[in-house]
Design an enzyme around this catalytic site. Structure first.
Site, mmCIF file in Angstrom:
data_model
loop_
_atom_site.group_PDB
_atom_site.id
_atom_site.type_symbol
_atom_site.label_atom_id
_atom_site.label_comp_id
_atom_site.label_asym_id
_atom_site.label_seq_id
_atom_site.Cartn_x
_atom_site.Cartn_y
_atom_site.Cartn_z
ATOM 1 N N TYR A 38 -10.651 0.759 11.070
ATOM 2 C CA TYR A 38 -11.853 1.157 10.317
ATOM 3 C C TYR A 38 -12.179 0.208 9.170
ATOM 4 O O TYR A 38 -13.162 0.397 8.479
ATOM 5 C CB TYR A 38 -11.740 2.597 9.804
ATOM 6 C CG TYR A 38 -10.527 2.922 8.953
ATOM 7 C CD1 TYR A 38 -10.432 2.478 7.644
ATOM 8 C CD2 TYR A 38 -9.491 3.702 9.448
ATOM 9 C CE1 TYR A 38 -9.333 2.780 6.855
ATOM 10 C CE2 TYR A 38 -8.384 4.020 8.684
ATOM 11 C CZ TYR A 38 -8.305 3.551 7.383
ATOM 12 O OH TYR A 38 -7.219 3.864 6.617
ATOM 13 N N LYS A 39 -11.333 -0.807 8.956
ATOM 14 C CA LYS A 39 -11.615 -1.777 7.889
ATOM 15 C C LYS A 39 -12.414 -2.938 8.482
ATOM 16 O O LYS A 39 -13.541 -2.745 8.892
ATOM 17 C CB LYS A 39 -10.302 -2.197 7.239
ATOM 18 C CG LYS A 39 -9.644 -1.014 6.499
ATOM 19 C CD LYS A 39 -8.269 -1.314 5.958
ATOM 20 C CE LYS A 39 -7.748 -0.077 5.212
ATOM 21 N NZ LYS A 39 -6.306 -0.170 4.923
ATOM 22 N N ASP A 87 2.350 -4.926 8.793
ATOM 23 C CA ASP A 87 1.156 -4.093 8.715
ATOM 24 C C ASP A 87 -0.044 -5.028 8.576
ATOM 25 O O ASP A 87 -0.107 -5.826 7.632
ATOM 26 C CB ASP A 87 1.253 -3.142 7.512
ATOM 27 C CG ASP A 87 0.096 -2.155 7.475
ATOM 28 O OD1 ASP A 87 -0.988 -2.479 8.005
ATOM 29 O OD2 ASP A 87 0.274 -1.063 6.899
ATOM 30 N N ARG A 142 -12.287 -4.948 -6.550
ATOM 31 C CA ARG A 142 -12.083 -5.617 -5.257
ATOM 32 C C ARG A 142 -13.424 -5.940 -4.624
ATOM 33 O O ARG A 142 -14.295 -5.076 -4.541
ATOM 34 C CB ARG A 142 -11.362 -4.670 -4.281
ATOM 35 C CG ARG A 142 -9.897 -4.632 -4.392
ATOM 36 C CD ARG A 142 -9.253 -4.043 -3.154
ATOM 37 N NE ARG A 142 -9.879 -2.838 -2.608
ATOM 38 C CZ ARG A 142 -9.392 -2.167 -1.583
ATOM 39 N NH1 ARG A 142 -8.287 -2.591 -0.988
ATOM 40 N NH2 ARG A 142 -9.991 -1.088 -1.130
ATOM 41 N N PHE A 179 0.863 -1.185 0.000
ATOM 42 C CA PHE A 179 0.000 0.000 0.000
ATOM 43 C C PHE A 179 0.901 1.238 0.000
ATOM 44 O O PHE A 179 1.868 1.302 0.769
ATOM 45 C CB PHE A 179 -0.887 -0.028 1.246
ATOM 46 C CG PHE A 179 -1.964 1.008 1.245
ATOM 47 C CD1 PHE A 179 -3.148 0.804 0.560
ATOM 48 C CD2 PHE A 179 -1.786 2.201 1.926
ATOM 49 C CE1 PHE A 179 -4.145 1.771 0.565
ATOM 50 C CE2 PHE A 179 -2.779 3.176 1.932
ATOM 51 C CZ PHE A 179 -3.958 2.957 1.247
HETATM 52 C C1 LIG Z 1 -5.659 1.030 4.591
HETATM 53 C C2 LIG Z 1 -4.188 0.944 4.733
HETATM 54 C C3 LIG Z 1 -3.474 1.990 5.331
HETATM 55 C C4 LIG Z 1 -4.180 3.245 5.744
HETATM 56 O O1 LIG Z 1 -3.359 4.132 6.409
HETATM 57 P P1 LIG Z 1 -3.986 5.476 6.996
HETATM 58 O O2 LIG Z 1 -2.914 6.087 7.757
HETATM 59 O O3 LIG Z 1 -5.185 5.087 7.804
HETATM 60 O O4 LIG Z 1 -4.442 6.304 5.844
HETATM 61 C C5 LIG Z 1 -2.121 1.826 5.505
HETATM 62 N N1 LIG Z 1 -1.482 0.706 5.099
HETATM 63 C C6 LIG Z 1 -2.161 -0.314 4.520
HETATM 64 C C7 LIG Z 1 -1.426 -1.527 4.090
HETATM 65 C C8 LIG Z 1 -3.526 -0.219 4.302
HETATM 66 O O5 LIG Z 1 -4.189 -1.202 3.708
#
Ligand SMILES: *Cc1c(COP(=O)(O)O)cnc(C)c1O
Length: 416
Positions: A228-229, A203, A377, A131
């Site tokens: 939040y996911k 992560d 997705r 990401f």
């Molecule tokens: C959703 C996601 C994020 C989101 O990071 P924010 O700081 O909340 O914007 C970070 N890393 C991964 C791998 C994600 O899937």
């Protein structure tokens, strides 16, 4: 041949089905985007009312003590811990995933720089397909530190074997890839990193609440993730950071705000870190948002990650089987692994008109999302997705593809 009534039978037999009633889902919507923004636990509305009207409105500043606001990051961390194989006092819910990545990565680099054996290591190994924020944060730290720090991007998990070497300080990977749903072998890769003298940072953005995770058993060194996911904490809800007990004494992160001070209300001019996981905190937290996280975690407390995983795999298997049986003549390419051990809780298909097809699905209430390039997705959340939802979603997809009921020139919104 799988039929809709076969899916209905599976819903009747599904022990998790009753949990769906704890979520507020709009009528007529099949929500397949819980991997990006989880659905709202019904309890969140009453909790928000309580926090805003009673705790803030009536009790005002007394709520830091009376309503336990000050301890909320640790209290939520303890509730989340069993979902990721962590112990009590190893997790706090705080800040964003990006910020927690910064803290964890900085702490890992600091630890290496101050170890006798590994002081010369300057490389952060991660994936090009990670990401973007994860890669950007790593690049930001490396370029800010200068002195030879760099980010090494790999293109496949197989390259880890050669990319992780005596110059590697930290291996930083996302356990389940956001685009493909590919899941890394946490135990094997953590062991590989350690064998080469590197620290391992995971992560869990697409893992926490989605797949069973056992950070301590798998030998991870640090972890971060979203609430939040799959954890249904609400839009922009604070993220989490995990530091195992064995690393806490040496854990030093540069955002040394007053919430990580040993005696925050002594108002001392010298920074002195507190013990334990609260070292990972920085400053005052967004309490209204933080409080919602508990409502999501309360639903998880009623089941187990093993039960959720079994249903998640059944849902994704069903989706793949139905798409193959009914859309086989369309140029859809499965980019998610078939192998259960390598699959998260989503299924992604590439299609040349992926964006437009997804827009057509969303217009019918089948909500997934789109990621470049060409990837549709579909996230499957066993707490509130039914087998009939899977059938109906594929049915809509078949109709849209067979009759080209999509606008090939659909314009992109800011958020896809
Ligand atoms: C959703 C996601 C994020 C989101 O990071 P924010 O700081 O909340 O914007 C970070 N890393 C991964 C791998 C994600 O899937």
């Amino acid at each position: 041949m799988i039929t809709r009534s076969h899916c209905q039978e599976r819903d009747t037999a599904d022990a998790l089905a009753p949990l769906r009633t704890q979520f507020a889902l709009p009528e007529g919507v099949i929500y397949l985007d819980g991997n990006s923004l989880g659905a709202r636990p019904k309890a969140a509305l009453a909790r928000a009312q309580q926090v805003i009207a009673d705790e803030w409105g009536n009790d005002l500043i007394r709520s830091w003590n009376k309503a336990g606001w000050f301890d909320l990051p640790s209290r939520l961390g303890d509730r989340l811990a069993p979902l990721i194989g962590a112990l009590n006092n190893e997790v706090v819910v705080t800040d964003s995933t990006s910020i927690n990545l910064f803290k964890a990565l900085a702490a890992a680099l600091h630890r290496q720089a101050h170890s006798e054996k590994n002081a010369g290591r300057r490389v952060i190994v991660t994936e090009r397909a990670n990401f973007p924020t994860d890669v950007y944060i790593a690049q930001g730290i490396a370029s800010w530190l200068e002195r030879g720090y760099e980010v090494r991007l790999i293109d496949s998990p197989e390259q880890l074997d050669t990319a992780v070497d005596e110059s590697t300080a930290v291996v930083m990977l996302t356990h389940v890839n956001y685009r493909t749903g590919y899941m890394h072998d946490m135990r094997r890769i953590s062991a590989l990193a350690h064998a080469r003298g590197a620290l391992m940072l995971w992560d869990l953005a697409h893992s926490a609440g989605a797949v069973p995770v056992d950070l301590n058993a798998d030998g991870a060194d640090y972890a971060v993730g979203c609430t939040y996911k799959y954890l249904n904490g609400g839009p922009g809800a604070p993220a989490f950071i995990w530091v195992p007990e064995r690393h806490q004494v040496e854990f030093r992160q540069p955002l040394s705000g007053w919430w990580s001070h040993a005696t925050p209300f002594a108002m001392q001019p010298l920074f002195e870190p507190t013990g334990g996981i609260r070292r990972a905190l920085c400053g005052t937290q967004p309490i209204a948002s933080l409080a919602m996280v508990e409502c999501g975690l309360e639903v998880f407390a009623q089941t187990s990650m093993q039960t959720l995983r079994a249903k998640s795999l059944a849902l994704t298997d069903l989706f793949i089987a139905l798409v193959e049986a009914r859309c086989g003549h369309h140029p859809l390419e499965l980019v998610t692994p078939r192998e259960h051990a390598r699959r998260g809780s989503q299924v992604s298909y590439a299609h040349p008109q992926g964006y437009s097809v997804m827009q057509a699905l969303i217009a019918r209430g089948v909500i997934g999302d789109y990621r470049e390039p060409h990837v549709m997705r579909f996230g499957f959340t066993p707490l509130y997705t039914s087998f009939v939802d899977v059938w109906d979603a594929v049915d809509a997809l078949v109709d849209i593809l067979d009759h080209e009921k999509y606008d090939a020139d659909a314009l992109r919104d800011a958020v896809t």
